[in-house]
Design a protein around this motif. Structure first.
Motif, mmCIF file in Angstrom:
data_model
loop_
_atom_site.group_PDB
_atom_site.id
_atom_site.type_symbol
_atom_site.label_atom_id
_atom_site.label_comp_id
_atom_site.label_asym_id
_atom_site.label_seq_id
_atom_site.Cartn_x
_atom_site.Cartn_y
_atom_site.Cartn_z
ATOM 1 N N ASP A 224 -0.359 -22.304 59.293
ATOM 2 C CA ASP A 224 -1.732 -22.197 58.326
ATOM 3 C C ASP A 224 -2.592 -21.356 59.238
ATOM 4 O OD1 ASP A 224 0.002 -23.322 56.255
ATOM 5 O OD2 ASP A 224 -1.051 -25.377 56.430
ATOM 6 N N VAL A 225 -2.951 -21.827 60.507
ATOM 7 C CA VAL A 225 -3.947 -21.074 61.341
ATOM 8 C C VAL A 225 -3.831 -19.734 61.131
ATOM 9 C CG1 VAL A 225 -5.357 -20.969 63.179
ATOM 10 C CG2 VAL A 225 -4.733 -23.302 62.422
ATOM 11 N N ALA A 228 -3.920 -17.679 58.120
ATOM 12 C CA ALA A 228 -5.318 -17.708 57.545
ATOM 13 C C ALA A 228 -5.928 -16.278 58.335
ATOM 14 C CB ALA A 228 -6.087 -18.813 57.776
ATOM 15 N N ALA A 236 -10.435 -20.785 55.507
ATOM 16 C CA ALA A 236 -9.201 -21.362 55.573
ATOM 17 C C ALA A 236 -8.529 -21.755 56.953
ATOM 18 C CB ALA A 236 -8.131 -20.423 54.813
ATOM 19 N N GLU A 239 -10.344 -25.012 58.398
ATOM 20 C CA GLU A 239 -9.678 -26.063 57.639
ATOM 21 C C GLU A 239 -8.109 -26.471 58.279
ATOM 22 O OE1 GLU A 239 -10.036 -25.283 53.535
ATOM 23 O OE2 GLU A 239 -12.154 -25.552 53.528
ATOM 24 N N ALA A 240 -7.319 -25.351 58.157
ATOM 25 C CA ALA A 240 -5.918 -25.576 58.974
ATOM 26 C C ALA A 240 -5.890 -26.191 60.311
ATOM 27 C CB ALA A 240 -5.280 -24.165 58.638
#
Length: 456
Positions: A224-225, A228, A236, A239-240
């Protein structure tokens, strides 16, 4: 015969005198037999229960006491050990029935001894008389009768042993009871004893040792990092990574190789006197005017920063603190040359404390904003700190993703005098971590070296 001047005294017939003599002799034999029996019984009693010697008195039995088997017995027929000593006759004053008052009747035969007189025993029963007759019939060469004293002693020892065992059991039981009962309270204390065992008091229950799972070695390995980052969504990506503090920690600990604090495109970029923009004339794309915000110089901001500034202004208005306006936003490399030149002309080298050189200003990022307070007309930058708007900004700007970049006391780190009007946008997640951690500069927040002056 008749005496002179007296009465005639008749003489007893010869038959009467012989009968009286025979009665006395019979009484003597019976007395001797009774004395022998009593001596035998006394000897047995002395052997079974020895006591200090005393004077023992024997009463003469009545005529019908001794059985016929004892009428011919004499003390001389007893064994030597059981023969009594020679009696001493003591005559009582009262005559026995059927006896002559002249001769008197032996009242008792007393053997002198050193112990006090025994209590008189009742007349001997027929069973004891039979036992005495058996003893008189024993041959004189036979051994005298011996009582079984060891047997009586054994019974006594058994009784003593039983008593000792019972006492030991009682003492053991008392000791066990004392061990089970709690200690007695002091005298006067009102308590009740209880045999119930109370649970052991525990001051603190053991706390299990729980080891925290180590954080991911590289936040850039999280899908996810990376996704984003590739999409250009900085918020994002933070947050990830687990939020603003987790992202910051990963950067500080070297677990974020994909995060470049010198990348001017990113919201976490750090620009100061030793960290210029790259490229030096960088110009962001997507600059817009903040919606609903009074704009004094017509400054623009990056789209994300413009939206955040509109949120801040609306928040201050809703809180009733007044209007906040944008004095200056994005400044290009060329515009910054003019601004710095003006300050240098006025202050000389001291201009570095109030203005950034071209290529070193956060305004060139499109993420810096100078704000002022307005009450109809708008005040100057120096007036903001004394207004309610300035106080509200200092306390609530982080809630909208902004921080006051240059605060009082941080000059040795940032290289600038305090500027309560200069705001820097870093996004909601990082702004929250910055506020919660009590940080006063981005250099300290990301564990970077201080930048009090330019290197060249």
């Amino acid at each position: 015969m008749t005496e002179p001047g007296g009465l005639v005294t008749p003489r007893a017939a010869p038959e009467t005198r012989r009968a009286a003599r025979a009665m006395r002799e019979e009484a003597d034999r019976r007395a001797r037999a009774s004395q022998a029996a009593r001596a035998n019984e006394a000897a047995r009693a002395t052997e079974a229960d020895p006591a200090p010697e005393a004077v023992v008195a024997f009463e003469l039995p009545s005529e019908d006491f001794a059985p016929s088997s004892l009428s011919d017995a004499a003390p001389s027929t007893l064994p030597p050990e059981l023969r009594p000593p020679a009696p001493t006759s003591v005559f009582a004053g009262d005559p026995l029935p059927g006896a002559s008052a002249h001769h008197g009747t032996p009242a008792a035969n007393v053997w002198p001894r050193s112990r006090p007189a025994r209590q008189r025993r009742p007349a001997m029963s027929e069973r004891r008389a039979a036992r005495a007759a058996e003893l008189l019939a024993v041959d004189e060469t036979a051994l005298p009768v011996q009582h079984a004293r060891p047997r009586r002693l054994t019974r006594r020892l058994a009784v003593v042993a039983g008593l000792a065992t019972g006492a030991a059991l009682l003492l053991g039981s008392a000791a066990m009871t004392a061990m089970m009962l709690p200690s007695l309270p002091p005298e006067g204390a009102e308590t009740s004893l209880s045999v119930a065992v109370e649970p052991r008091h525990v001051d603190q229950l053991p706390v299990p040792l729980v080891e925290q799972s180590p954080p991911a070695a590289d936040i850039c390995a999280l899908p996810d990092v990376t996704s984003a980052l590739q999409g250009g969504d900085d918020e994002a990506a933070i947050e990830a990574a687990g939020g603003g503090e987790a992202f910051r920690a990963a950067v500080v600990e070297g677990r974020a190789p994909c995060v470049d604090l010198g990348d001017a495109v990113r919201v976490w970029t750090v620009v100061d006197k030793i960290r210029p923009l790259n490229p030096i004339d960088y110009r962001p794309s997507g600059l817009v005017l903040p919606d609903g915000v009074r704009n004094i110089e017509g400054g623009a901001l990056r789209s994300d920063a413009a939206s955040a500034l509109a949120s801040l202004v609306n928040g201050a208005r809703a809180a009733g603190v007044g209007e906040i306006a944008l004095e200056s936003g994005f400044r290009s490399y060329q515009t910054q040359q003019q601004t710095y030149g003006r300050h240098f002309a006025e202050r000389g080298d001291r201009a570095d404390l109030v203005s950034a050189r071209p290529g070193y200003s956060e305004h060139q990022l499109g993420l810096g904003a100078d704000v002022v307070a307005c009450a109809g007309a708008c005040g100057s930058l120096d007036d903001l700190a004394r207004t309610t708007q300035g106080q509200w900004v200092a306390e609530h700007a982080w809630e909208h993703g902004w921080i006051v970049r240059y605060v009082d006391g941080a000059t040795p780190v940032t290289g600038y005098n305090p500027e309560p009007w200069h705001l820097r946008y870093i996004g909601p997640e990082l702004a929250k971590a910055y506020h919660d951690g009590g940080w006063t500069s981005l250099e300290e927040f990301f564990a970077l070296d201080p930048a009090p002056a330019y290197l060249g």
